[in-house]
Motif scaffolding. Structure first.
Motif, PDB file in Angstrom:
ATOM      1  N   THR A  32       0.654  -1.448  -0.181  1.00  8.71           N
ATOM      2  CA  THR A  32       0.135  -0.029   0.006  1.00  8.71           C
ATOM      3  C   THR A  32       1.022   1.183  -0.141  1.00  8.71           C
ATOM      4  N   VAL A  33       0.580   2.149  -1.037  1.00  4.40           N
ATOM      5  CA  VAL A  33       1.346   3.517  -0.725  1.00  4.40           C
ATOM      6  C   VAL A  33       0.408   4.417   0.056  1.00  4.40           C
ATOM      7  N   LEU A  34       1.091   4.944   1.151  1.00  2.40           N
ATOM      8  CA  LEU A  34       0.029   5.779   2.007  1.00  2.40           C
ATOM      9  C   LEU A  34       0.275   7.228   1.346  1.00  2.40           C
ATOM     10  N   ASN A  35      -0.851   8.090   1.593  1.00  2.76           N
ATOM     11  CA  ASN A  35      -0.992   9.284   1.328  1.00  2.76           C
ATOM     12  C   ASN A  35      -0.410   9.711   0.005  1.00  2.76           C
ATOM     13  N   VAL A  36      -1.111   9.041  -0.965  1.00  5.80           N
ATOM     14  CA  VAL A  36      -0.686   9.200  -2.438  1.00  5.80           C
ATOM     15  C   VAL A  36      -0.529  10.832  -2.894  1.00  5.80           C
ATOM     16  N   THR A  37       0.290  11.117  -3.681  1.00  3.28           N
ATOM     17  CA  THR A  37       0.491  12.361  -4.172  1.00  3.28           C
ATOM     18  C   THR A  37       0.449  12.158  -5.814  1.00  3.28           C
ATOM     19  N   LEU A  38       0.244  13.545  -6.433  1.00  2.00           N
ATOM     20  CA  LEU A  38       0.013  13.260  -7.969  1.00  2.00           C
ATOM     21  C   LEU A  38       1.363  12.949  -8.750  1.00  2.00           C
ATOM     22  N   ASN A  39       2.445  13.120  -7.858  1.00  2.00           N
ATOM     23  CA  ASN A  39       3.740  12.621  -8.545  1.00  2.00           C
ATOM     24  C   ASN A  39       3.872  11.049  -8.636  1.00  2.00           C
ATOM     25  N   ASP A  40       2.996  10.455  -7.731  1.00  2.00           N
ATOM     26  CA  ASP A  40       3.067   8.857  -7.584  1.00  2.00           C
ATOM     27  C   ASP A  40       2.585   8.139  -8.870  1.00  2.00           C
ATOM     28  N   SER A  41       1.924   9.088  -9.814  1.00  2.00           N
ATOM     29  CA  SER A  41       1.485   8.209 -11.067  1.00  2.00           C
ATOM     30  C   SER A  41       2.830   7.679 -11.713  1.00  2.00           C
ATOM     31  N   GLY A  42       2.494   6.381 -12.511  1.00  4.48           N
ATOM     32  CA  GLY A  42       3.521   5.786 -13.297  1.00  4.48           C
ATOM     33  C   GLY A  42       3.267   4.422 -13.339  1.00  4.48           C
ATOM     34  N   ILE A  43       4.352   3.748 -13.604  1.00  2.00           N
ATOM     35  CA  ILE A  43       4.228   2.195 -13.580  1.00  2.00           C
ATOM     36  C   ILE A  43       4.918   1.435 -12.446  1.00  2.00           C
ATOM     37  N   TYR A  44       4.141   0.657 -11.836  1.00  2.00           N
ATOM     38  CA  TYR A  44       4.733  -0.073 -10.729  1.00  2.00           C
ATOM     39  C   TYR A  44       4.739  -1.734 -11.167  1.00  2.00           C
ATOM     40  N   THR A  45       6.013  -2.059 -10.829  1.00  2.00           N
ATOM     41  CA  THR A  45       6.118  -3.662 -11.374  1.00  2.00           C
ATOM     42  C   THR A  45       6.410  -4.635 -10.049  1.00  2.00           C
ATOM     43  N   CYS A  46       5.809  -5.456 -10.059  1.00  2.00           N
ATOM     44  CA  CYS A  46       5.602  -6.524  -8.977  1.00  2.00           C
ATOM     45  C   CYS A  46       6.279  -7.598  -9.474  1.00  2.00           C
ATOM     46  N   ASN A  47       7.569  -7.982  -9.091  1.00  2.00           N
ATOM     47  CA  ASN A  47       8.392  -9.305  -9.655  1.00  2.00           C
ATOM     48  C   ASN A  47       8.253 -10.429  -8.472  1.00  2.00           C
ATOM     49  N   ILE A  48       7.879 -11.419  -8.815  1.00  2.00           N
ATOM     50  CA  ILE A  48       7.603 -12.589  -7.801  1.00  2.00           C
ATOM     51  C   ILE A  48       8.674 -13.736  -8.335  1.00  2.00           C
ATOM     52  N   THR A  49       9.577 -14.243  -7.424  1.00  2.00           N
ATOM     53  CA  THR A  49      10.569 -15.477  -7.661  1.00  2.00           C
ATOM     54  C   THR A  49      10.122 -16.470  -6.726  1.00  2.00           C
ATOM     55  N   ARG A  50       9.649 -17.601  -7.081  1.00  2.00           N
ATOM     56  CA  ARG A  50       9.193 -18.574  -5.997  1.00  2.00           C
ATOM     57  C   ARG A  50      10.146 -19.873  -6.446  1.00  2.00           C
ATOM     58  N   GLU A  51      10.708 -20.231  -5.331  1.00  2.00           N
ATOM     59  CA  GLU A  51      11.699 -21.474  -5.390  1.00  2.00           C
ATOM     60  C   GLU A  51      10.988 -22.603  -4.558  1.00  2.00           C
ATOM     61  N   PHE A  52      10.486 -23.602  -5.389  1.00  2.00           N
ATOM     62  CA  PHE A  52       9.889 -24.693  -4.864  1.00  2.00           C
ATOM     63  C   PHE A  52      11.024 -25.605  -4.325  1.00  2.00           C
ATOM     64  N   GLU A  53      10.479 -26.188  -2.947  1.00  2.00           N
ATOM     65  CA  GLU A  53      11.643 -27.129  -2.280  1.00  2.00           C
ATOM     66  C   GLU A  53      11.255 -28.616  -2.493  1.00  2.00           C
ATOM     67  N   PHE A  54      11.722 -29.139  -3.787  1.00  3.44           N
ATOM     68  CA  PHE A  54      11.525 -30.640  -3.890  1.00  3.44           C
ATOM     69  C   PHE A  54      12.704 -31.270  -3.323  1.00  3.44           C
ATOM     70  N   GLU A  55      12.766 -32.582  -3.019  1.00  3.64           N
ATOM     71  CA  GLU A  55      13.783 -33.406  -2.447  1.00  3.64           C
ATOM     72  C   GLU A  55      15.046 -33.411  -3.582  1.00  3.64           C
ATOM     73  N   ILE A  56      14.738 -33.805  -4.808  1.00  2.00           N
ATOM     74  CA  ILE A  56      15.542 -33.892  -5.619  1.00  2.00           C
ATOM     75  C   ILE A  56      16.213 -32.527  -6.247  1.00  2.00           C
ATOM     76  N   HIS A  57      15.274 -31.666  -6.679  1.00  3.28           N
ATOM     77  CA  HIS A  57      15.553 -30.220  -7.445  1.00  3.28           C
ATOM     78  C   HIS A  57      14.781 -29.051  -6.727  1.00  3.28           C
ATOM     79  N   ARG A  58      15.403 -28.170  -7.160  1.00  2.00           N
ATOM     80  CA  ARG A  58      14.509 -26.744  -6.693  1.00  2.00           C
ATOM     81  C   ARG A  58      14.209 -25.769  -7.719  1.00  2.00           C
ATOM     82  N   PRO A  59      13.032 -26.190  -8.646  1.00  4.50           N
ATOM     83  CA  PRO A  59      12.779 -25.239  -9.630  1.00  4.50           C
ATOM     84  C   PRO A  59      12.415 -23.906  -9.380  1.00  4.50           C
ATOM     85  N   LEU A  60      12.457 -22.833 -10.271  1.00  4.02           N
ATOM     86  CA  LEU A  60      12.318 -21.692  -9.796  1.00  4.02           C
ATOM     87  C   LEU A  60      10.960 -21.247 -10.693  1.00  4.02           C
ATOM     88  N   PHE A  61      10.222 -20.473 -10.266  1.00  3.38           N
ATOM     89  CA  PHE A  61       8.912 -19.794 -10.997  1.00  3.38           C
ATOM     90  C   PHE A  61       8.896 -18.369 -10.818  1.00  3.38           C
TER      91      PHE A  61
END
Length: 195
Positions: A106-135
């Motif tokens: 959450t962006v608190l007390n939004v200003t007019l200068n906060d307009s723009g593009i926000y990017t959310c990058n998620i990196t998830r590493e699954f914990e298998f016994e044999i390997h650890r694939p990344l998503f």
């Protein structure tokens, strides 16, 4: 013989109630794209886990890009929350869930200068016994900040449609119950006459 119509009616009522209450555990919903100056704005970022039965470690990075500018890191979450020094310092708040499917801020007390593009990058590493694939996945939010909130006719129409649908489903359920009750009553009368 009277038990069969009763069983059919009960199962149809149970099916309707079950369908009404069942919902997916995680639904990827797009974020709002318009904020009002001076208000708080939740930047919604949901990334459903594809394999709920497997544990995974999740890292989240948020970036902000002003009009014609470059991506600037503003927030990072990897077991703990880290607000990156930026123009948003002191105005960002973690709003994610414990299962790390909702990784919103959450962006608190939004200003007019906060307009723009926000990017959310998620990196998830699954914990298998044999390997650890990344998503990895990424969500873009094109945010526009306005001085005053305007009338949102889409939300008004969708709210009206929701109430109409609720009334329709309630009436349909009542009609179904009355129909089933009459059918069961006739079957019981026929059984008593044959006895």
């Amino acid at each position: 013989m009277a038990a069969l119509p009763r069983l059919v009616c009960v199962s149809s009522v149970v099916l309707v109630v079950w369908a009404g209450f069942c919902s997916a555990v995680c639904v990827e919903v797009p974020s709002e794209t318009e904020a009002v100056q001076g208000k708080d704005m939740k930047l919604l970022c949901i990334s459903c886990m594809k394999r709920e039965e497997v544990t995974a470690s999740t890292e989240v990075e948020w970036f902000y890009r002003p009009e014609g500018g470059k991506d600037e890191p503003i927030y990072k979450h990897d077991k703990t929350n880290h607000e990156v020094p930026s123009r948003f310092s002191g105005r960002l708040q973690w709003n994610g869930s414990k299962d790390m499917q909702d990784v919103s801020i959450t962006v608190l007390n939004v200003t007019l200068n906060d307009s723009g593009i926000y990017t959310c990058n998620i990196t998830r590493e699954f914990e298998f016994e044999i390997h650890r694939p990344l998503f990895t996945s990424s969500r873009l939010i094109h945010l526009t900040v306005v001085e005053e909130a305007g009338e949102d006719f889409t939300s008004v129409i969708s709210e009206i449609m929701m109430y109409i649908l609720l009334v329709f489903l309630t009436l349909w359920l009542l009609i179904e119950m009355v129909y089933c009750y009459r059918k069961v009553s006739k079957a019981e009368e026929a059984a008593q006459e044959n006895a």
